[in-house]
Design a protein around this motif. Structure first.
Motif, short mmCIF file in Angstrom:
data_model
loop_
_atom_site.label_atom_id
_atom_site.label_comp_id
_atom_site.label_asym_id
_atom_site.label_seq_id
_atom_site.Cartn_x
_atom_site.Cartn_y
_atom_site.Cartn_z
N UNK A 1 0.82 -1.30 0.06
CA UNK A 1 0.04 0.07 0.12
C UNK A 1 0.88 1.26 -0.15
N UNK A 2 2.12 1.15 0.75
CA UNK A 2 2.91 2.47 0.70
C UNK A 2 3.27 2.63 -0.70
N UNK A 3 3.64 1.82 -1.65
CA UNK A 3 4.13 2.14 -2.71
C UNK A 3 3.02 2.79 -3.71
N UNK B 1 0.75 4.61 -2.48
CA UNK B 1 0.67 5.94 -1.90
C UNK B 1 1.61 6.97 -2.60
N UNK B 2 2.83 6.38 -2.97
CA UNK B 2 3.78 7.25 -3.65
C UNK B 2 3.11 7.47 -4.84
N UNK B 3 2.49 6.45 -5.47
CA UNK B 3 1.87 6.86 -6.94
C UNK B 3 0.98 7.95 -6.75
N UNK B 4 0.16 7.73 -5.90
CA UNK B 4 -1.10 8.70 -5.52
C UNK B 4 -0.61 10.13 -5.20
N UNK B 5 0.55 10.25 -4.45
CA UNK B 5 1.18 11.54 -4.12
C UNK B 5 1.60 12.14 -5.38
N UNK B 6 1.96 11.38 -6.34
CA UNK B 6 2.41 11.91 -7.68
C UNK B 6 1.16 12.19 -8.63
N UNK C 1 2.58 0.68 -11.10
CA UNK C 1 3.06 0.22 -9.58
C UNK C 1 2.16 -1.24 -9.40
N UNK D 1 4.42 -4.63 -9.46
CA UNK D 1 4.50 -5.35 -8.23
C UNK D 1 3.92 -6.69 -8.19
#
Ligand SMILES: Nc1ncnc2c1ncn2[C@@H]1O[C@H](COP(=O)(O)OP(=O)(O)O)[C@@H](O)[C@H]1O
Ligand SMILES: [Mg+2]
Lengths: 249, 283
Positions: B177-179, B181-186, B197, B201
């Motif tokens: 889920x953390x990865x 989130x990185x995508x969502x943050x971008x 992702x 993954x």
């Protein structure tokens, strides 16, 4: 961009984790969120970043209430969170939207700044913890976001790299004055970088203090005014020994 | 001065002897030959024993032919050309079934993994179907689709479907889920999240599913061809039984083993090539 956090609370499965926190980061200001671990610093930052939308209260970015992520915000997480299937340079390019060549050029430049120019073809599994975190920092900085949210970005790094990267953040800030919110539990770091320090305390986390620091940057670590502030913060966090005990020691 | 020179000479000789030891190691048998020899030792002994006992008539030759006779059978089929037909049609059935099973598993699997609603709609039913031994469907398939290719390919596809489906769903569910989130943050949208992702993954799990799907595919090829075929390695099994020629049966088994190994090896190569970034014990 300015950020207003207004009465943000967050409840996890019935327990209150942070309680009505309000503060403001003006355009171009570096704000430090300081507090002991578990007091809700990351929770606040996730609310601001829009990755968490289940909070109560409001977050206004540039005067507009927002709930959700935005490309204007760059986030550096507490852990590196690199894509294991991408090389260092591709990880750094992750958030870029230009042509491949342009992106690579930008990424190389920033990798030089964080001292990883010789590792651009490495995969995350081949990096040390500090190198991975530096890659993650490069990934966030390369897009030059107008607002940067940093969650304990340097806590996993050794003291030397930490100082180096703190200076790098300051340089970056000098160059285009992004607004920053830095979560940290390191008082020296907060005093060195921030224009304003928001102190959280307790469980559930509450706003304890909001200090403005007017000393011009770059600051000397030996500045007496800063030393006084540090003393004050330590006392207010209740983790320093009292003056009486110090005499005995 | 003299002392230091003597010291120097001594150092040099130590150095040389180290080099000599290294050279000796290099002259010896390379490590991979050694392991290959060790791995082959037992099978070769076994083959020799088998050849021996059949040659000297210690077992009934008409029930257990000698290895050389099996090789001879395969050779003869190769010479008269029938071998290629049998192998070709079996491989064709397997790959076609594998293809369809995988496609359907990936489509339904991704739907179920990505959407709560699809999961509640489809997953219980699929799990219920999984409880039915797939071979139980055979009579129905034959009734519906006839004895020709469609029923065979369907059966194989069904066998391939379940392991691939389970691994696709499992793989997508276990994406960090953390990865994401990185995508969502971008600011990535749903489609970009999947492509950049979720897909990479969950690739390791997908490839694992493909390999076990392939294994089951081979099992179902045998079943499908046993049930009625006029060509193929499975047909050779039936033929050998009906004509009392164990050499044909054993030749077919050897060819199944060979093809199974080759196809699995190809997938394994693909796996190591696609997943070299993985940080696990193997790498
Ligand atoms: N996803 C979550 N589920 C349940 N509790 C959580 C979750 N995230 C944080 N918490 C709780 O909220 C509190 C604050 O956590 P956090 O914001 O991570 O603290 P900090 O970053 O200041 O160390 C902690 O007590 C933690 O247990
Ligand atoms: Mg935290």
């Amino acid at each position: 961009m300015s950020i207003q956090v207004d009465k943000v609370s967050r409840t996890f499965q019935g327990t209150l984790a942070v309680d009505e926190i309000s503060f403001e980061a003006k355009q171009g200001e570096i704000v430090g969120l300081l507090g002991t671990s578990g007091c809700g610093k990351s929770t606040i930052l996730r609310a601001i970043s829009g990755l968490d939308t289940e909070y109560d209260g409001t977050v206004c970015i540039h005067g507009k209430e927002t709930r959700g992520t935005s490309r204007e915000l760059g986030v550096i997480f507490q852990e590196p969170r690199l894509m294991p299937w991408l090389t260092v340079i591709d990880n750094v390019c992750f958030g870029l939207t230009g042509t491949k060549e342009e992106n690579r050029e930008k990424a190389r430049e920033i990798l030089r700044v964080v001292g990883l120019e010789d590792f651009e073809q490495h995969y995350p599994k081949q990096l040390s913890g500090g190198m991975a975190q530096r890659t993650a920092i490069a990934r966030a900085l390369v897009t030059a976001p107008s607002t940067l949210l940093l969650d304990e970005p340097f806590s996993a790094l050794d003291a030397f790299t930490k100082l180096q990267l703190q200076d790098m953040v300051l340089e970056l800030w000098e160059s285009y004055k992004p607004t920053m919110v830095i979560v940290t539990h390191d008082i020296d770091e907060a005093l060195y970088l921030c224009d304003r320090i928001v102190i959280l305390k307790g469980q559930p986390g509450e706003l304890h203090d909001n200090l403005e620091i007017t000393q011009p940057k770059p600051r000397k670590k030996s500045d007496t005014k800063l030393a006084e502030l540090k003393e004050y913060i330590l006392e207010s966090l209740d983790i320093s020994r009292t003056p009486k005990q110090r005499k005995e020691a | 001065m003299a002392i230091s020179q003597g010291h120097h000479a001594e150092k040099e000789s130590v150095f040389k002897s180290v080099i000599k030891v290294k050279q000796k190691e290099r002259q010896g048998m390379p490590a991979f030959l050694k392991t290959a020899g060790l791995a082959l030792l037992f099978p070769i002994l076994l083959l020799a024993l088998w050849e021996g006992v059949t040659r000297f008539g210690l077992v009934a030759g008409h029930l257990l032919p000698a290895p050389s006779e099996i090789v001879g059978t395969i050779w003869a089929m190769g010479v008269d050309g029938s071998l290629w037909g049998h192998m070709g049609i079996t491989l064709y059935r397997l790959l076609w079934g594998f293809f369809w099973g995988t496609i359907v598993a990936v489509v339904i699997g991704s739907l179920v993994a990505m959407s709560r609603n699809a999961e509640t709609m489809f997953d219980p039913l699929i799990q219920a179907f999984r409880a039915i031994p797939s071979l139980a469907w055979v009579p129905l398939f034959i009734l519906w689709l006839g004895i020709g290719e469609p029923s065979k390919v369907t059966l194989i596809a069904l066998g391939v479907f379940f392991p691939v489906y389970l691994n696709v769903v499992g793989g997508i569910h276990s994406v960090d889920r953390k990865l994401i989130e990185v995508g969502k943050a971008y600011g990535l949208n749903q489609f970009q999240l999947v492509r950049r992702i979720i897909l990479p993954a969950s690739l390791p799990s997908f490839l694992t599913g493909l390999r076990s799907g392939l294994g089951l595919g081979w099992m179902f090829v045998v079943a499908a061809e046993l049930l009625g075929a006029s060509q193929g390695l499975g047909y050779l099994l039936v033929l050998g039984q009906n004509t009392l020629s164990p050499n044909v049966i054993l030749a077919s088994i050897v060819l199944f083993a060979f093809l199974g190994k080759v196809t699995d090896y190809a997938l394994k190569k693909l796996q190591t090539r696609a997943l070299h970034w993985q940080d696990n014990m193997k790498n």
